[in-house]
Design a protein around this motif. Sequence first.
Motif, PDB file in Angstrom:
ATOM      1  N   LEU A 227      47.183  28.959  67.423  1.00 42.84           N
ATOM      2  CA  LEU A 227      46.974  28.031  68.532  1.00 42.84           C
ATOM      3  C   LEU A 227      45.571  28.169  69.103  1.00 42.84           C
ATOM      4  CD1 LEU A 227      48.116  25.913  70.507  1.00 42.84           C
ATOM      5  CD2 LEU A 227      48.965  27.791  71.905  1.00 42.84           C
ATOM      6  N   ASP A 228      45.053  29.400  69.217  1.00 49.54           N
ATOM      7  CA  ASP A 228      43.714  29.598  69.774  1.00 49.54           C
ATOM      8  C   ASP A 228      42.647  28.932  68.914  1.00 49.54           C
ATOM      9  OD1 ASP A 228      44.718  31.730  68.071  1.00 49.54           O
ATOM     10  OD2 ASP A 228      42.750  32.651  68.280  1.00 49.54           O
ATOM     11  N   VAL A 229      42.852  28.925  67.598  1.00 53.22           N
ATOM     12  CA  VAL A 229      41.906  28.257  66.691  1.00 53.22           C
ATOM     13  C   VAL A 229      41.968  26.743  66.902  1.00 53.22           C
ATOM     14  CG1 VAL A 229      41.367  27.772  64.269  1.00 53.22           C
ATOM     15  CG2 VAL A 229      41.974  30.094  64.977  1.00 53.22           C
ATOM     16  N   LEU A 230      43.190  26.209  67.036  1.00 56.74           N
ATOM     17  CA  LEU A 230      43.354  24.766  67.259  1.00 56.74           C
ATOM     18  C   LEU A 230      42.680  24.338  68.562  1.00 56.74           C
ATOM     19  CD1 LEU A 230      44.585  22.015  66.535  1.00 56.74           C
ATOM     20  CD2 LEU A 230      46.677  22.734  67.716  1.00 56.74           C
ATOM     21  N   ILE A 231      42.830  25.136  69.618  1.00 56.38           N
ATOM     22  CA  ILE A 231      42.206  24.805  70.903  1.00 56.38           C
ATOM     23  C   ILE A 231      40.701  24.685  70.752  1.00 56.38           C
ATOM     24  CG2 ILE A 231      41.674  25.725  73.207  1.00 56.38           C
ATOM     25  CD1 ILE A 231      44.560  26.789  73.297  1.00 56.38           C
ATOM     26  N   ASN A 232      40.078  25.621  70.040  1.00 56.71           N
ATOM     27  CA  ASN A 232      38.630  25.563  69.820  1.00 56.71           C
ATOM     28  C   ASN A 232      38.224  24.314  69.039  1.00 56.71           C
ATOM     29  OD1 ASN A 232      36.988  28.170  70.672  1.00 56.71           O
ATOM     30  ND2 ASN A 232      39.011  28.867  70.042  1.00 56.71           N
ATOM     31  N   GLU A 233      39.019  23.946  68.033  1.00 54.45           N
ATOM     32  CA  GLU A 233      38.717  22.754  67.238  1.00 54.45           C
ATOM     33  C   GLU A 233      38.807  21.487  68.083  1.00 54.45           C
ATOM     34  OE1 GLU A 233      41.292  22.642  63.879  1.00 54.45           O
ATOM     35  OE2 GLU A 233      40.482  24.478  62.978  1.00 54.45           O
ATOM     36  N   VAL A 234      39.860  21.395  68.907  1.00 55.89           N
ATOM     37  CA  VAL A 234      40.063  20.201  69.745  1.00 55.89           C
ATOM     38  C   VAL A 234      38.949  20.077  70.777  1.00 55.89           C
ATOM     39  CG1 VAL A 234      41.559  19.146  71.484  1.00 55.89           C
ATOM     40  CG2 VAL A 234      42.558  20.098  69.414  1.00 55.89           C
ATOM     41  N   CYS A 252      41.121  33.343  75.174  1.00 55.36           N
ATOM     42  CA  CYS A 252      42.492  33.128  74.715  1.00 55.36           C
ATOM     43  C   CYS A 252      42.945  34.295  73.839  1.00 55.36           C
ATOM     44  CB  CYS A 252      42.603  31.836  73.898  1.00 55.36           C
ATOM     45  SG  CYS A 252      42.538  30.324  74.865  1.00 55.36           S
ATOM     46  N   ASN A 253      44.224  34.620  73.943  1.00 59.53           N
ATOM     47  CA  ASN A 253      44.793  35.606  73.037  1.00 59.53           C
ATOM     48  C   ASN A 253      44.883  35.023  71.628  1.00 59.53           C
ATOM     49  OD1 ASN A 253      46.548  35.931  75.836  1.00 59.53           O
ATOM     50  ND2 ASN A 253      45.867  37.871  74.979  1.00 59.53           N
ATOM     51  N   THR A 254      44.922  35.897  70.640  1.00 61.47           N
ATOM     52  CA  THR A 254      45.216  35.446  69.285  1.00 61.47           C
ATOM     53  C   THR A 254      46.698  35.121  69.228  1.00 61.47           C
ATOM     54  OG1 THR A 254      43.478  36.845  68.358  1.00 61.47           O
ATOM     55  CG2 THR A 254      45.191  36.085  66.845  1.00 61.47           C
ATOM     56  N   VAL A 255      47.010  33.839  69.114  1.00 63.21           N
ATOM     57  CA  VAL A 255      48.405  33.384  69.228  1.00 63.21           C
ATOM     58  C   VAL A 255      48.798  32.582  67.993  1.00 63.21           C
ATOM     59  CG1 VAL A 255      50.071  32.127  70.630  1.00 63.21           C
ATOM     60  CG2 VAL A 255      48.113  33.206  71.725  1.00 63.21           C
TER      61      VAL A 255
END
Length: 370
Positions: A227-234, A252-255
């Motif tokens: 999820l944290d990777v997706l947030i950065n992409e968005v 963000c935590n690694t989630v």
Amino acid sequence: MDKHSGDNAIPEDNNVSHTIESFKETDIAKIALDSANVGIWIMDPASRKFFPSERTREMFGFLPKEEMSFEDAMLKVVDKQRKNVVEAIENAFKKRSILYIECPIIDLHDNKKRWLSITGGFSSSTVSNSYFSGIIMDITEQKQSDLRRSKFIGMVSHELKTPLTALKAYVQMLNNWAKKQKDNFTIGTLSKVDKQVKKMLNMINSLLNLSGAEAGKIHLNKAEFRLDVLINEVVEETLFITSTHNIIINPCNTVSINADRDKIEQVLVNLLSNAAKYSDNTADIEIGCVLKDSEVEVSIKDKGLGIAPADIDKLFMPHYRVESKETENIAGFGIGLYLCAEIINRHNGKIWVESEPGKGSNFKFTLPVS
């Protein structure tokens, strides 16, 4: 000529006023309910004793004088929806909250499906000596109309999407050619065209998702992802489209979550777009996620217009938009937040907003972690 004679004469009849005065409040309420074609019901949450009116029995497919328990009524609810309906009612009992659900039932007499809306609440704020009561309405015609509209929207949206997808491909081809020619003007112009095509595709996807949600057909393709990777992409994509705003990503935590990545991306895009739409260009937007036991909480905070308390409860309803002088020139269909709520609910999460007029809004949602 007598002043009361003629076609418009009003007879002096004391019996009329006496009859009106003799009406009790309960009589008026019964007439109003009968006229509105509404059923009423009362239930004791402790003993589970259930008292339906004649019209309520009829709506569930029973005869007016036929016995109907709460369990009997729930057995008429369509199998796929029964568990959700019972859980919603039990949750309202437990939290002493307002109940509003819409559910399909099967009438065993004619084997036809009908839609009912069930509303209820506690009669008293105290735990002792209180009962749960509400009304039931037949909304079959409204639901059929909504489904026809959804089918029409879905059909038109599909037809619009095909040429736009082709247009996007041609824009990309021209952009590649312009880069080879080192034509900076054409590159810049095509970039703006591509942005507008993306916006139109996003709107069409929203309409398609709306028609799916209203028909109960939001399908999830779940998979494990960060999820944290997706947030950065968005955020990176959002900054490309709305470069005037400063978006701050809080640590963000690694989630890792098991969810539909595309649908969660749509929720993030909608919430970030809303934050940008309803806040000043110079104001910061903050996004972050925090692990809380077995779930992750995502928040998108802005310093924009804010939302009045009266509007907060209706914010996630379909086609609802906050109407004010500040929002009258802001474009939108009023479906973004409704779709967000439907997607998060389908993932067994929760979505809500904390806001105050003039001080911004903080939209939050939770998702179960893997």
